[in-house]
Design a protein around this motif. Structure first.
Motif, PDB file in Angstrom:
ATOM      1  N   LEU A 517       0.714  -1.188  -0.213  1.00 29.99           N
ATOM      2  CA  LEU A 517       0.223  -0.044  -0.288  1.00 29.99           C
ATOM      3  C   LEU A 517       1.230   1.174   0.086  1.00 29.99           C
ATOM      4  CD1 LEU A 517      -2.994  -0.598   2.720  1.00 29.99           C
ATOM      5  CD2 LEU A 517      -2.939  -1.097   0.375  1.00 29.99           C
ATOM      6  N   TYR A 520       1.743   1.565  -3.348  1.00 30.60           N
ATOM      7  CA  TYR A 520       1.108   2.054  -4.655  1.00 30.60           C
ATOM      8  C   TYR A 520       0.638   3.999  -3.560  1.00 30.60           C
ATOM      9  CZ  TYR A 520      -3.753   3.747  -5.703  1.00 30.60           C
ATOM     10  OH  TYR A 520      -5.058   3.845  -6.471  1.00 30.60           O
ATOM     11  N   ALA A 806      -2.316  -1.527  -7.112  1.00 31.06           N
ATOM     12  CA  ALA A 806      -1.379  -1.841  -5.840  1.00 31.06           C
ATOM     13  C   ALA A 806      -0.134  -2.968  -5.735  1.00 31.06           C
ATOM     14  CB  ALA A 806      -1.843  -2.432  -4.208  1.00 31.06           C
TER      15      ALA A 806
END
Length: 850
Positions: A517, A520, A806
């Motif tokens: 994450l 991302y 992601a």
């Protein structure tokens, strides 16, 4: 005769508890940690709540009354004077919250504005540099604004304010008199402050949104409130306590996600404590099999014996719960003082919450009862003939058929749910995907997988151990004996290793999810702000090519890049193609490829964003055809992106290929970065862009520049969440390590004759110490391998379900560090038991059994 006999059985167990307190101290250690964790969470919630309230509450404690209008209109100076003249009112200040864009050629800069007296009991701010403003067109800014816009006392700022008729904008320069720190630090945006009258004149606002009132005594507030209602028609008067309560509830609600997250992981830690306690109770009762058999021989029934053992466990749980509560309370009192030494202001918790403390102690007793049920029932069924035999280390039904069947069923259910979730993973651009339902299925599947690991653990220990223990067998007798000791009791090894695996699974999967994450988030920020400054023609036209050279000549700017865009058709649909070199986007930071490799493109190559790659069904190595003005251009896909492309572009090609697609020679976009670091570097870069665009040759305002420096903020929230989650998960690992230490301690007591025999056969004390330490380390290795093997696949599913764009990122360095630290900690947990084992005399080998 029933009651005396029951008392005799229970009394014998209590006598055993008093005679051998060390065993039960080890048994209660995991329960003590569980109580400490649970009550520590209660105290942490109190600290967080008190801190959040103190930081985010905007109404000072000295405010007795808050006055507003029932028609949401402003309170003018006349109304403020009437409030000040009301009997019983000691002080009254007007509050106003507004804001204005910051002037210059760079857009997207905004400064919130708030009225505050700056000094006195009703002030919300305190100066940290310079002085508080007095006089027209002077303001103070908070530390966030000073950092974001590079402001210091004496500098100036231009505000874009509406004209009195509201039809145009006027440029109003203001002087920065000082930098202040606000008591309400949770506002989150750059803010300027001035006194109420000065701010009203600056903004041209007719009045205040509210008035804060201070009275001499709390008792005078009620009478003053009634007088204010009569003096100011339409006034709504509320007590300061009521307003502060609303602000506190709103502030705590904002922190509720963290508190709920803590609750989830606390439940996991408590579950781990129950597993450890169950294992240790089983070991203790197995050690006492001869005593239990003697009780059966003299007439004790299985039911009464089981009840006595449960009562014994409840006593251990209550004592451990009380100790854990006291330890957590003491630590909570120390946390604010310790945090203050490191520069973190935390509010002290309130008085000891007796109801929560009592519930924690009783809950720990209940956990002990739950943990002791299965071992006590098994122990109570011991045959009286066992009184004539030596103690056994563990039952013979470890690998029973029922347990194996249950494990296989749980594993099958976990696989089916995981497969179903894999089949329903969203594709790029799918906005209708139900993430909550998907994550729920993943959690249920993971729970079944862990239950399967618990049930099948004894079957997995030996094959996994055989693969991992090859190097240990080559280290000498101590290594071979350690492998044999762990493999010789697979049920016990599984009980301990499974709890370790739970902690490693949670920590490893969480670190992996957070790394993915975070990648991302960096990718998303790169899309939102590919550079610090983004320049384009205000009417959608092209830019002067000399502008690039002028910007590149400014030393305050770096990486000045110009590129072109064009509209094309792919498969009959409109799309945007550009010759932006993706390797120049913030030096490639945050940009990753889903398929292929991002690098400098060659002729007839293209990079495609995720949505168009999915719609066209292409990946790296495939071919696509783009059409512009009827001219088709066939290209090879060099890479596909995990999400959208920078600047909203869908296809990225070389300049020559973009010219083939009909793009003109003039650039349509220019990007630039600040050459210097920090707020000062951004401020210099901002002035350089402004001066370049407002020069004598470019003063028409046709070019618009967007400042992305303040929009692409750091990922503090993600880092805070990551730190919080990992620290909470470490509680589970702490319980697991306590289980390793407990099992090692009880094993040393149980295997004294074995150690004595090894000493009699010539094995030295150091070798025995090394053997026990290696056994404990093996529990960490087993748990680590099983935990990562279980956690990484589910981390992949969670990442794909939560955010399909992601990139799945495995933090190999962090996972290796966690695994190495776990092995070292579990080995250290066996230090004291290993020392006891090394001191076992050889004469124990021929001593009479316990």
């Amino acid at each position: 005769m029933r009651s005396p006999w029951r008392a005799t059985v229970l009394g014998s167990q209590m006598a055993e508890l008093l005679r051998r307190p060390g065993r039960f101290a080890a048994t209660g250690l995991s329960l003590l940690i569980a109580a400490f964790v649970v009550f520590g969470a209660v105290m942490a919630q109190q600290i967080i709540t008190a801190t959040v309230v103190d930081r985010f509450r905007g109404t000072p404690d000295t405010v007795s009354l808050v006055v507003t209008r029932n028609d949401a209109a402003d309170i003018g100076e006349a109304g403020l004077d009437a409030i000040r003249e009301t009997p019983g009112v000691t002080e009254a200040v007007g509050r106003f919250d507004g804001g204005a864009p910051v002037g210059g050629s760079v857009a997207d800069r905004y400064l919130a504005l708030a009225a505050d007296p700056g000094t006195g009991p009703l002030a919300r701010v305190r100066p940290v540099e310079g002085s508080y403003p007095s006089g027209p067109r002077r303001i103070a800014v908070d530390t966030r604004a000073a950092e974001a816009y590079g402001l210091v006392p004496g500098s100036s700022l231009t505000l874009l304010l509406p004209t009195p008729d509201g039809e145009s904008t006027r440029r109003v320069p203001v002087e920065i008199s000082g930098v202040v720190r606000s008591a309400a630090t949770g506002t989150g945006e750059p803010t300027g402050y001035a006194s109420g009258p000065d701010l009203l004149r600056l903004l041209g606002t007719p009045g205040y949104s509210r008035v804060d009132v201070r009275t001499e005594t709390p008792g005078a507030a009620t009478q003053a409130a009634e007088r204010i209602r009569r003096a100011v028609p339409g006034a709504v008067v509320r007590s300061g306590d009521e307003v502060r309560g609303e602000e506190s509830r709103a502030a705590v609600a904002d922190a509720s996600d963290t508190l709920e997250l803590a609750g989830v992981f606390l439940a996991v830690a408590v579950g781990a404590a129950v597993l450890v306690a169950t294992s240790t109770f089983r070991i203790v009762f197995a050690r006492r099999v001869r005593q239990l058999a003697l009780l059966r021989a003299v007439g004790a029934t299985s039911r009464r014996l089981a009840a006595a053992l449960v009562a014994e466990g409840a006593v251990v749980g209550l004592l451990a719960g009380a100790a854990g509560v006291l330890a957590a309370w003491g630590c909570a009192r120390l946390v604010p003082a310790v945090a203050g030494r490191f520069g973190h202001d935390l509010s002290a918790p309130a008085a000891l919450p007796l109801p929560q403390a009592a519930l924690t102690v009783l809950g720990t007793g209940l956990l002990a009862v739950l943990a002791v049920l299965a071992p006590s029932v098994a122990a109570s069924r011991v045959s009286p003939l066992q009184a004539l035999r030596t103690a056994t280390s563990e039952g013979s039904t470890v690998n029973g058929a029922g347990r194996t069947v249950l494990g296989v069923l749980c594993a099958a259910g976990a696989v089916l749910l995981a497969r179903q979730q894999y089949a329903s993973l969203p594709e790029p651009g799918d906005t209708a995907h139900d993430r909550f339902a998907a994550l729920t299925l993943v959690v249920v599947s993971g729970g079944l997988a862990f239950l399967a690991l618990i049930a099948l653990g004894p079957l997995l220990v030996r094959p996994v151990l055989s693969a991992l223990a090859v190097p240990l067998r080559r280290t000498g007798a101590a290594g071979r004996l350690a492998v044999a000791g762990v493999g010789g009791a697979p049920g016990r090894a599984a009980s301990v290793s499974v709890v370790v695996a739970l902690g490693v699974c949670l920590v490893g999967s969480t670190l992996t999810c957070l790394a993915s994450l975070d990648a991302y988030e960096r990718y998303r920020r790169t899309l939102e702000a590919p550079a610090d400054f983004h320049l384009y023609a205000g009417e959608g036209g092209t830019l002067d090519r000399t502008l690039v050279a002028d910007l590149a000549a400014r030393p305050e700017l770096a990486d000045v890049t110009a590129f072109r865009t064009a509209e094309v058709a792919d498969d009959g649909r409109s799309a945007t193609v550009t010759d932006l070199d993706l390797t120049t986007v913030r030096s490639g930071t945050g940009l990753t490829a889903r398929t292929g490799v991002l690098g400098r493109l060659g002729p007839a190559e293209v990079v495609v964003d995720a949505e168009h790659a999915h719609r066209l069904g292409v990946e790296a190595g495939d071919r696509v055809t783009l059409t512009s003005a009827g001219r088709p251009v066939r290209l090879t896909v060099a890479a596909t992106l995990p999400g959208a492309g920078p600047h909203g572009a869908n296809f990225f090609v070389t300049p020559a290929d973009l010219t083939r697609l009909g793009a003109g020679p003039a650039p349509t976009l220019i990007t630039a970065d600040a050459a210097g670091d920090g707020a000062e570097g951004r401020a210099r870069a901002h002035r350089a862009v402004t001066e370049t665009l407002t020069g004598p040759e470019r003063g028409d305002g046709r070019v618009v520049a967007e400042d992305a420096a303040t929009r692409a903020g750091p990922d503090d929230d993600l880092r805070t969440m990551a730190t919080t989650v990992v620290l909470l998960l470490c509680l589970t690992v702490l319980v697991a390590v306590a289980g390793v230490a407990t099992t090692a301690s009880l094993t040393v007591v149980e295997r004294r004759r074995e150690f004595g025999l090894l000493r009699a056969l010539g094995l030295g004390g150091a070798a025995v110490h090394r053997m026990v330490t290696l056994e404990c380390a093996l529990h960490g290795v087993l748990g680590g391998v099983l935990g990562l093997a279980l956690g990484l696949p589910y981390a992949w599913l969670v990442v794909r379900a939560a955010e399909v764009s992601a990139p799945f990122t495995v933090p190999a360095g962090q996972l290796a560090t966690v695994l190495a630290a776990l092995v070292l900690v579990t080995a250290a947990a066996g230090t004291i038991p290993a020392l006891r084992a090394s001191r076992t005399p050889p004469t124990v080998a021929v001593a009479r059994g316990d």
